[in-house]
Structure formats: C-alpha cells, structure tokens
Design an enzyme around this catalytic site. Sequence first.
Site, mmCIF file in Angstrom:
data_model
loop_
_atom_site.group_PDB
_atom_site.id
_atom_site.type_symbol
_atom_site.label_atom_id
_atom_site.label_comp_id
_atom_site.label_asym_id
_atom_site.label_seq_id
_atom_site.Cartn_x
_atom_site.Cartn_y
_atom_site.Cartn_z
ATOM 1 N N LYS A 150 0.783 -1.048 -0.095
ATOM 2 C CA LYS A 150 -0.158 0.045 0.074
ATOM 3 C C LYS A 150 0.992 1.205 0.013
ATOM 4 O O LYS A 150 1.958 1.258 0.615
ATOM 5 C CB LYS A 150 -0.957 0.077 1.234
ATOM 6 C CG LYS A 150 -1.769 -1.145 1.219
ATOM 7 C CD LYS A 150 -3.025 -0.880 2.227
ATOM 8 C CE LYS A 150 -2.453 -0.956 3.936
ATOM 9 N NZ LYS A 150 -3.345 -1.026 4.686
ATOM 10 N N THR A 182 -13.513 -0.964 9.950
ATOM 11 C CA THR A 182 -14.382 -0.249 8.938
ATOM 12 C C THR A 182 -14.644 -1.176 7.918
ATOM 13 O O THR A 182 -15.670 -0.897 7.118
ATOM 14 C CB THR A 182 -13.777 1.286 8.767
ATOM 15 O OG1 THR A 182 -12.741 0.966 7.735
ATOM 16 C CG2 THR A 182 -13.541 2.017 9.728
ATOM 17 N N GLY A 184 -12.887 -0.857 5.319
ATOM 18 C CA GLY A 184 -11.854 -0.322 4.328
ATOM 19 C C GLY A 184 -10.954 -0.952 3.446
ATOM 20 O O GLY A 184 -10.448 -0.919 2.505
HETATM 21 C C1 R5P Z 1 -4.206 -2.643 9.786
HETATM 22 O O1 R5P Z 1 -2.814 -2.777 9.513
HETATM 23 C C2 R5P Z 1 -4.663 -3.716 10.267
HETATM 24 O O2 R5P Z 1 -4.091 -4.965 9.984
HETATM 25 C C3 R5P Z 1 -6.101 -4.100 9.788
HETATM 26 O O3 R5P Z 1 -5.813 -4.173 8.075
HETATM 27 C C4 R5P Z 1 -6.920 -2.824 9.636
HETATM 28 O O4 R5P Z 1 -6.892 -2.234 11.256
HETATM 29 C C5 R5P Z 1 -8.281 -2.929 9.378
HETATM 30 O O5 R5P Z 1 -9.032 -1.720 9.706
HETATM 31 P P1 R5P Z 1 -9.986 -1.324 8.731
HETATM 32 O O6 R5P Z 1 -11.238 -2.364 8.415
HETATM 33 O O7 R5P Z 1 -10.748 0.083 9.415
HETATM 34 O O8 R5P Z 1 -9.765 -0.924 7.086
#
Ligand code: R5P
Length: 258
Positions: A150, A182, A184
């Site tokens: 990313k 979320t 996302g």
């Molecule tokens: C981030 O590095 C974690 O591993 C998850 O990908 C993240 O916390 C997921 O959050 P969300 O569902 O809000 O994108």
Amino acid sequence: MKVKVPELNDENVVVVQSTYSPQEKNLFELLLTCHELSRRKAKITAVIPYLAYARQNRSFTSGEAVSVDMVLDMLHAAGVRRLITVNPHKSDALAYFKGKAGIVDASKTLARAVMGQLDEPFVLAPDKGGLNLAKNAASVIKCEYTHIEKIRDNYGNVSIKKAHGGGFKGKDVIIFDDVISTGGTIALAARYAYAEGATSVCAAAVHLLMADEAYNRMKTVGVVKLFGANTIPFEKAEIADISSDIAEFIDHEKKEYD
Ligand code: R5P
C-alpha cells in the site's frame, strides 16, 4: 456495576473476558472480577480473546494517549499476573505488561474453517504486516499467497501500489487480516483482486470488530463470504471456534503458572 465472584476451591483461576464493544464496560467488569479474586489470594490468568485498545500502542500524533499501556497497567493493578490474548495487531503491544503475556495464534484454525470451500484458493494479505498470518493460512489451505503493497499520500489517502507475485486470474481469493474494523482495508484489497482477474473474493479475519458500515462496505465491492474467529460475536460470518487453541496454549504453558 456490581460483580460477585464464586467461592474459590483452587488458587489458580483463569478469567475469560473478551473486551469488544462496549469495551469500557467489558473491561471494567473484568477489572472488578480480577480485583476481587486477587483479594481472595487467587493467582489470576486473564484470557482476553480480543484485547481492547491493543492497536493504540503508540502516539500516532503528538499528545495521543498510549491506551494499551494504560489498559495493561490497570489489569496488572487488578491482580492479573498472566495475560493471554489472541492475535493482537502488533505482538510488541504487550511488551509493556508487567506480568507475563502470551499470544495465541488463531490463523490456522481460521484457515481450517475456509479450507475446502474454495475451488482455486489464493491467500492475500492486504498489507505487509499481514504476511505472517497469510503465510500460516496458506500452509493450511495448501495454496499460494501474496501481499499487497500500500502507499499513503500526503493527505493520508491509502491506495495500492502492487501485489507481490500475485496472479489472481481465475483464482478464488481469500483475504486474511488480523482485524476488520471499518472494512476499508478489505474493500480496497477486494477491488484490487477483482481488477486483477479474481473469480471470487472472500475475507477472513481473526477479530470481526465490524464498526460502522463495514459489512455493507465489503458486500458492495463483491466480498462473497466472511469468516472470523469467536473472539467477537458476529452473526453474518462463518465463525471458527478457537477455544481449543486457547486451552492448548494454557495446557502447554501450565508449568509456568505452577
Ligand atoms: C492494519 O494494519 C490492520 O491489520 C487492519 O488491516 C486494519 O486495522 C483494518 O481496519 P479497517 O477495517 O478499518 O480498514
């Protein structure tokens, strides 16, 4: 809130409480329980399948409280001497704990729930941090895996640079992550996998926090099915029971408690 603990017939006590939403209530109930048990001279192991605030393990912007450190301090002050949790976002989040901390890895049990449900499985980690989880899952499912790289622009917007070694054409992609909040992150990865030719995309995460519109956000981009562990209840997913992983972990480490 009023908490009453039963009479103890053994000084070794394992208290199990997951601290998902409403996290402050669940946390406070756990603290009261442990405090009373410790007044009764119990040696307490707290099993906290989902540990609230574990993702806030540093000040991301100046002045932000390091919430997990405060939670760990409170647990220790309430008498917890051994803490066991499941796949926290970062394992070093527990380093601050003044007692002993152990981490149960639920990735293989989660992968077993997925196994056999996809014709051409391909495991995808939505970022580099999820690579280990994806690798473990792929070893159980016996398929290839890769991760997405990313990039974040100056305004904090996240987009995908590329997937390493991924050929998604004709594959049933299963995105593995530690937590869905979320939705996302999964939605972004799912869109990418479809754009690269995936036949279908499913998602699996140990902790289904499912804040806001997470479920719909993932459905909208075509996530076919959702898998999770029973660290947090969520009825729209296929749930893997990880209680044996925790029990085995406790058995394995039993000597340390004695
Ligand atoms: C981030 O590095 C974690 O591993 C998850 O990908 C993240 O916390 C997921 O959050 P969300 O569902 O809000 O994108």
